[in-house]
Structures are given as C-alpha cells and as structure tokens.
Design a protein around this motif. Structure first.
Motif, PDB file in Angstrom:
ATOM      1  N   VAL A   1      51.268  44.802 -29.383  1.00 30.98           N
ATOM      2  CA  VAL A   1      51.676  43.508 -28.836  1.00 30.98           C
ATOM      3  C   VAL A   1      50.739  43.130 -27.695  1.00 30.98           C
ATOM      4  N   THR A   2      50.256  41.901 -27.714  1.00 30.92           N
ATOM      5  CA  THR A   2      49.385  41.450 -26.630  1.00 30.92           C
ATOM      6  C   THR A   2      49.475  39.932 -26.484  1.00 30.92           C
ATOM      7  N   HIS A   3      49.126  39.440 -25.276  1.00 32.26           N
ATOM      8  CA  HIS A   3      48.941  37.992 -25.144  1.00 32.26           C
ATOM      9  C   HIS A   3      47.458  37.673 -24.962  1.00 32.26           C
ATOM     10  N   GLY A   4      46.624  38.714 -25.067  1.00 32.63           N
ATOM     11  CA  GLY A   4      45.189  38.512 -24.891  1.00 32.63           C
ATOM     12  C   GLY A   4      44.497  38.249 -26.223  1.00 32.63           C
ATOM     13  N   ILE A   5      43.936  37.062 -26.372  1.00 29.13           N
ATOM     14  CA  ILE A   5      43.281  36.705 -27.637  1.00 29.13           C
ATOM     15  C   ILE A   5      42.100  37.629 -27.910  1.00 29.13           C
ATOM     16  N   ASP A   6      41.250  37.824 -26.885  1.00 29.11           N
ATOM     17  CA  ASP A   6      40.071  38.662 -27.076  1.00 29.11           C
ATOM     18  C   ASP A   6      40.464  40.093 -27.412  1.00 29.11           C
ATOM     19  N   GLU A   7      41.542  40.555 -26.770  1.00 29.58           N
ATOM     20  CA  GLU A   7      42.015  41.912 -27.042  1.00 29.58           C
ATOM     21  C   GLU A   7      42.403  42.047 -28.510  1.00 29.58           C
ATOM     22  N   ALA A   8      43.143  41.038 -28.997  1.00 29.34           N
ATOM     23  CA  ALA A   8      43.579  41.069 -30.394  1.00 29.34           C
ATOM     24  C   ALA A   8      42.384  41.049 -31.347  1.00 29.34           C
ATOM     25  N   VAL A   9      41.414  40.179 -31.058  1.00 36.80           N
ATOM     26  CA  VAL A   9      40.250  40.073 -31.950  1.00 36.80           C
ATOM     27  C   VAL A   9      39.432  41.358 -31.906  1.00 36.80           C
ATOM     28  N   PHE A  10      39.339  41.972 -30.750  1.00 36.43           N
ATOM     29  CA  PHE A  10      38.554  43.199 -30.611  1.00 36.43           C
ATOM     30  C   PHE A  10      39.180  44.348 -31.392  1.00 36.43           C
ATOM     31  N   LEU A  11      40.524  44.393 -31.403  1.00 38.32           N
ATOM     32  CA  LEU A  11      41.198  45.566 -31.940  1.00 38.32           C
ATOM     33  C   LEU A  11      41.628  45.443 -33.404  1.00 38.32           C
ATOM     34  N   ALA A  12      42.156  44.284 -33.790  1.00 31.07           N
ATOM     35  CA  ALA A  12      43.019  44.233 -34.965  1.00 31.07           C
ATOM     36  C   ALA A  12      42.307  44.104 -36.305  1.00 31.07           C
ATOM     37  N   ASP A  13      42.965  44.646 -37.346  1.00 27.91           N
ATOM     38  CA  ASP A  13      42.606  44.305 -38.713  1.00 27.91           C
ATOM     39  C   ASP A  13      43.209  42.947 -39.063  1.00 27.91           C
ATOM     40  N   ARG A  14      44.376  42.725 -38.474  1.00 22.09           N
ATOM     41  CA  ARG A  14      45.127  41.505 -38.817  1.00 22.09           C
ATOM     42  C   ARG A  14      45.875  41.070 -37.558  1.00 22.09           C
ATOM     43  N   ILE A  15      45.857  39.766 -37.294  1.00 21.79           N
ATOM     44  CA  ILE A  15      46.530  39.238 -36.113  1.00 21.79           C
ATOM     45  C   ILE A  15      47.686  38.358 -36.565  1.00 21.79           C
ATOM     46  N   VAL A  16      48.864  38.668 -36.052  1.00 16.79           N
ATOM     47  CA  VAL A  16      50.049  37.873 -36.375  1.00 16.79           C
ATOM     48  C   VAL A  16      50.352  37.015 -35.157  1.00 16.79           C
ATOM     49  N   VAL A  17      50.260  35.701 -35.309  1.00 16.06           N
ATOM     50  CA  VAL A  17      50.435  34.795 -34.173  1.00 16.06           C
ATOM     51  C   VAL A  17      51.890  34.324 -34.109  1.00 16.06           C
ATOM     52  N   PHE A  18      52.467  34.444 -32.926  1.00 12.05           N
ATOM     53  CA  PHE A  18      53.857  34.023 -32.711  1.00 12.05           C
ATOM     54  C   PHE A  18      53.901  32.709 -31.955  1.00 12.05           C
ATOM     55  N   SER A  19      54.961  31.943 -32.230  1.00 14.85           N
ATOM     56  CA  SER A  19      55.217  30.791 -31.378  1.00 14.85           C
ATOM     57  C   SER A  19      56.673  30.828 -30.932  1.00 14.85           C
ATOM     58  N   PRO A  20      56.950  30.227 -29.766  1.00 14.84           N
ATOM     59  CA  PRO A  20      58.265  30.403 -29.166  1.00 14.84           C
ATOM     60  C   PRO A  20      59.326  29.382 -29.575  1.00 14.84           C
ATOM     61  N   ARG A  21      60.542  29.687 -29.129  1.00 19.53           N
ATOM     62  CA  ARG A  21      61.718  28.796 -29.230  1.00 19.53           C
ATOM     63  C   ARG A  21      61.953  28.269 -30.623  1.00 19.53           C
ATOM     64  N   PRO A  22      62.557  28.952 -31.519  1.00 13.98           N
ATOM     65  CA  PRO A  22      62.799  30.389 -31.466  1.00 13.98           C
ATOM     66  C   PRO A  22      61.528  31.132 -31.837  1.00 13.98           C
ATOM     67  N   GLY A  23      61.414  32.425 -31.441  1.00 16.81           N
ATOM     68  CA  GLY A  23      60.236  33.205 -31.768  1.00 16.81           C
ATOM     69  C   GLY A  23      60.058  33.304 -33.285  1.00 16.81           C
ATOM     70  N   ARG A  24      58.904  32.903 -33.754  1.00 15.38           N
ATOM     71  CA  ARG A  24      58.649  33.010 -35.201  1.00 15.38           C
ATOM     72  C   ARG A  24      57.147  33.173 -35.422  1.00 15.38           C
ATOM     73  N   ILE A  25      56.788  33.587 -36.649  1.00 22.17           N
ATOM     74  CA  ILE A  25      55.368  33.775 -36.961  1.00 22.17           C
ATOM     75  C   ILE A  25      54.784  32.423 -37.340  1.00 22.17           C
ATOM     76  N   SER A  26      53.736  32.007 -36.609  1.00 25.39           N
ATOM     77  CA  SER A  26      53.156  30.697 -36.931  1.00 25.39           C
ATOM     78  C   SER A  26      51.860  30.822 -37.716  1.00 25.39           C
TER      79      SER A  26
END
Lengths: 279, 256
Positions: free
Chosen positions: B192-217
């Motif tokens: 779990v991260t809020h850092g975009i660069d961190e996610a791009v540096f690390l991940a095979d796949r990035i799942v983006v969330f959006s709030p109210r209610p929390g869901r995968i966007s």
C-alpha cells in the motif's frame, strides 16, 4: 552496495550513553548533593540540643542517639528485622495478587467495568482505619499487621498495573495478532513488559505504603517491630531510642526505594534513552 | 487462473456516531503467486482498510477474501504484515523482535535462533542484533520489521505504507533492498502506498483506488524492465498518466 550507507546511520552515542547512565551516574560526585539537606538537619539538631531549646528528656542530642545504636543494637536489629519481614511478606502477597489481576483488568473491558467502582471505594479506605477490625478478626500478632500491609500495597500496585496496560500502543497488540500470537504470549511478551515500568511505580508506592502501615500497626496490633519499639521507648522515657527508631525507619525506607529503583533500571533498561531525562 | 490472494466483492462499512460510513465497495482483486502489486491512492481511499482485511485484522462487511484457496477467517499463516510505523516491540532487542513471529507460530527455539540469524544476515542487521529499536535509525527499524515478517516464510507480504515515514534517500535504499529480497524469495507482495513513483518503481501491477466510497478506479500493468530508472521516459510517462488517474479525486473533494 547501496545499503552500506544505512549501517552508519544507526543513531550513534545512544548505546554508549545508556551504559554510562546505568553505571557511572549513581557514583557521580553530584549524587553527594543528596546528603546536603541531611547535614543541615543534623547541624540544626545539634545546635538545638546545645542551646537546650527543649529539655534533654524530650530532645536527645545526636551523640546520645548514636550511643543508643551501640547500646541497643540487638533490640533495634531484632525489631527492624521483624518489621522488614512483615512488609516483605505483605507486599509480596499483594504483588502476586495485584499484578495478574491488574493485567487482566487492563486488558478486558468487562473486568474493568466489574471492578472499577469497587477498587475506587476500597482504595479510599486508609489501612490504618482497619486496625480495629483486623484486631477483632486476627487478635494481636503478625497476622493483622501483614493483612494491613497487604491492603496498603494492593491498591497502588493494582491501579498502576491497570494504568500500565492501558498505556500500551495499540499497534503492538495488532502486530502480535497479525502474527497469530496466542493470548498467553500476548500477556507474557507484550502486555507484561509494556506494563512493567508502571508496575514498578506501583511497587514503589506499595512498599512505601506498606512501610508506613507496618510502623503504625506495630504500635497497636503486635508486640514486636520498630513501631512497637518506639512506643515502648516512650513508655520508658527513652527519647534517644525513639529517635534512633525514627532514624532507622527512615533509613530502611530510603534503602528499599533505592533498591527498587536499581531493580527497575535493570528490568526496564530498554527504556533508557526513550523517556525524557531531567536536565 | 485464480490468484493466490483473491478478493471477491469485498465491502466495508463502519458504524460511526454520525451514521454508517462506507469505506470500501465492491473490491475484486486477484494477486498471482509471486506478483508484486501496489495499492495506490490518496489518503482515506480505503487501501489500508483493504490490506487490514486481507491481513485478517478487520472483517469485511461484504464479500470474501480467499488466500491460498482458503476463505479468510482471522490472520492467515500464509501472510505476514509489515506495518507503517514498523510496530517493533521497544523492550525487545532486534534479535528478539525478528524472532517474535516465529515464537507466535510455535517454532522451536533452536530453529528460531538459526532462522533469525539467517534473516539478520539477509537484511544486513547482524551488527545491530542486540540493540533496542530506539537505538536504530528509521530505515533500520523498518528492515527489522521486514526481517520479522519474512521469518515464517510467508507466501505473501502485506505491506502498509512501510516506507511512508522515511526520508527520500532512505526510502530509495529500502525500495531497492525490498526488490532484492523479493527477487530471491519470490513471495507475493501487496504494497500500500500513496507515492506514485514508489508504485511505478516497485510494482508489476498498480491498483488505483478512489475515495468515497473506496473502490478500484483503474488497474495498470507495469511492464518496464527492472531495475527501473525513475529518469527514463517510460517511467515518467507512466507516472504522469497515474497522476491524472488520481487527480480527478481531488476535484470532487471538499476543501480542507
């Protein structure tokens, strides 16, 4: 390697400071400052007796008190031993009851609801006010004294243990739960050590309270101990033995407190450098 | 193929004084064995809540989580959690902290000691094994947290903003270190991260969330070759497009 820089980032000095603070500071010259007020009292006392502000029958001179320690050392030792033994027994029983109970009450909300009012009511009762009842139930002897010491030490130990458990960082319990730790392991490895500093605070207060109580109880409920010795000295007009008794009571109180402090410093050494130190 | 971690229509609603708050709605997520997945979103989007649910520390109000073929009911022995604020026990030395999860799992003392030494070695903590956590730097503390999580040979590491509290340089080192460990251990990582660069540096796949209610966007595959260079055009392009995916959330958000 990229991480080699990290190794050197380890906070330097803290470990060294810790060792120093445990070992050296107790013997530092500054420590001798603690003697200053005592010297002032001794000098004032000496002057008061030389000036004969009070007749020597009421206020003995320091030399006469010192002599009492020589002449009556057997009496003093015997009675001091009796008092100390009672406190050790009473506080030990209180410790064995209060710490497990406090850990449970601190951990489980229902137990807290169940016990809170009762604890608050009973801890407000001074143990000394229970002397008449203790005498009725147990007669003259060790038993009423030990029961009163137990009660004097129980509440501060219990309340501080509960307080210590409450202060645990929530995350740490979550960490243990995530690792599927058993409730027993959570108690032993997390709740107990986290509460330990507060338990020691309770122990200091408990021993202090127990010590106050034993002297009072011995004036009424037992035929030995420092309280008994002081009262008896009054009846035989031996003011120097009264003062000698007071001095030894104070000295043992100081020793006990210092002992608990060093024990705490050892058991809770992980706290060194975490808590704010006085300037 | 079904994933090692599967979330099936997971929802979470909290009861609060001001009424029910829907933290998560309709989350469907599959992580393949050995996959590195980042859950990316702004604060309050439910990504940490989802991780807590997968860790078995919170229960889902709706749906189910399946790990290694078993429906989740409390913390799974197949996963380990690395906490945001490292969650080390201040009264235990580094060595004892690292050994704790094994102790909780009932591993024998001899085996525990050997495995602890192994992990201390792997995370380069041997020199500080007998120090207390507060005597370490933030980066080292989190390495202890990672070492502790790895001792039980979990099939998946659940990491809740583990590097969030660290300075940029230390974070960079730890990201590289984490990838090195991941490449040797081949565990699934849910990060779990809020850092975009961190996610791009690390991940095979990035799942983006959006709030109210929390869901995968959005779900974004990262096919940049490793080691990734944050200065490379591909990296920067992906970061930019993720930033656009996150920003619409801000426009609808109330100020303050």
């Amino acid at each position: 390697m990229a991480t080699s820089a990290l190794e050197s980032v380890a906070v330097p000095g803290i470990a060294a400071k810790r060792r120093q603070s445990v070992g050296a500071s107790r013997f530092a010259p500054k420590r001798l400052l603690g003697l200053l007020p005592l010297v002032v009292v001794l000098v004032a006392w000496q002057i008061a007796t030389l000036a004969e502000i009070y007749p020597p029958v009421l206020l003995p001179s320091p030399e006469r008190v010192a002599m009492a320690f020589v002449v009556d050392y057997q009496d003093i030792l015997f009675n001091a031993f009796a008092s100390v033994t009672r406190v050790i027994i009473g506080v030990s029983i209180a410790f064995c009851v209060a710490v497990p109970a406090g850990l449970m009450i601190g951990r489980y909300r229902t137990l807290d609801m169940l016990s809170d009012w009762t604890i608050q009511i009973f801890r407000s009762v001074p143990p000394i006010s229970l002397i008449p009842m203790a005498l009725l139930f147990f007669g003259i002897g060790d038993k009423p004294a030990i029961v009163l010491i137990f009660l004097a030490a129980l509440w501060p130990l219990l309340i501080n243990t509960i307080f210590g458990v409450r202060g645990i960082e929530r995350t740490l319990i979550t960490v243990a739960k995530a690792a599927r730790a058993s409730e027993w392991l959570i108690f032993r490895d997390i709740i107990l050590p986290a509460a330990m500093p507060a338990v020691f605070t309770g122990l200091r207060l408990g021993i202090g309270g127990g010590w106050l109580t034993v002297v009072t109880a011995e004036m009424i409920a037992v035929k030995s101990g420092l309280g008994y010795m002081i009262l008896n000295a009054q009846l035989t007009f031996r003011s120097e033995l009264i003062v000698a008794g007071i001095v030894i009571i104070g000295a043992i109180g100081l020793l006990a407190d210092q002992g608990i402090r060093s024990l705490r410093a050892h058991v809770c050494r992980w706290q060194d450098g975490l808590t704010a130190a006085a300037e | 193929m079904t994933g090692f971690i599967e979330c099936r229509n997971v929802g979470k609603t909290y009861e609060s004084a001001s009424g029910a708050v829907e933290a998560l709605r309709g989350i469907n997520l599959d992580c393949a064995p050995g996959e590195f997945v980042c859950l990316l979103g702004l604060s309050g989007c439910g990504k940490s809540t989802l991780l807590q649910i997968i860790a078995g520390l919170e229960t889902a109000s709706d749906g189910a989580v399946v790990i290694g073929g078993h429906e989740l009911d409390g913390p799974s022995p197949l996963t380990s959690v690395v906490f945001q604020d490292h969650g080390l026990f201040p009264w235990m030395t580094v060595r004892k902290n690292v050994a704790f999860n094994m102790k909780a799992a009932g591993v024998k003392p001899v085996e525990r000691a050997a495995r602890t030494d192994e992990l201390l070695e792997m995370t380069r903590l041997t020199a500080v094994a007998d120090r207390y956590p507060h005597e370490l730097s933030g980066g080292m503390r989190q390495r202890v947290g990672i070492a502790r999580a790895l001792t039980t040979r979990p099939k998946a590491l659940l990491m809740d903003e583990p590097f969030g509290a660290l300075d940029a340089q230390t974070r960079g080192h730890l990201q590289e270190e984490l990838l090195r460990i991941w490449e040797t251990q081949r565990t699934t990582v849910l990060f779990v991260t809020h850092g975009i660069d961190e996610a791009v540096f690390l991940a095979d796949r990035i799942v983006v969330f959006s709030p109210r209610p929390g869901r995968i966007s959005a779900v974004v595959e990262v096919d940049l070759p490793r080691p990734r260079d944050p200065e490379s055009p591909g990296f920067m392009a992906l970061s930019r497009s993720l930033r656009h995916k996150l920003v619409p959330d801000l426009q609808g958000a109330p100020l303050g």
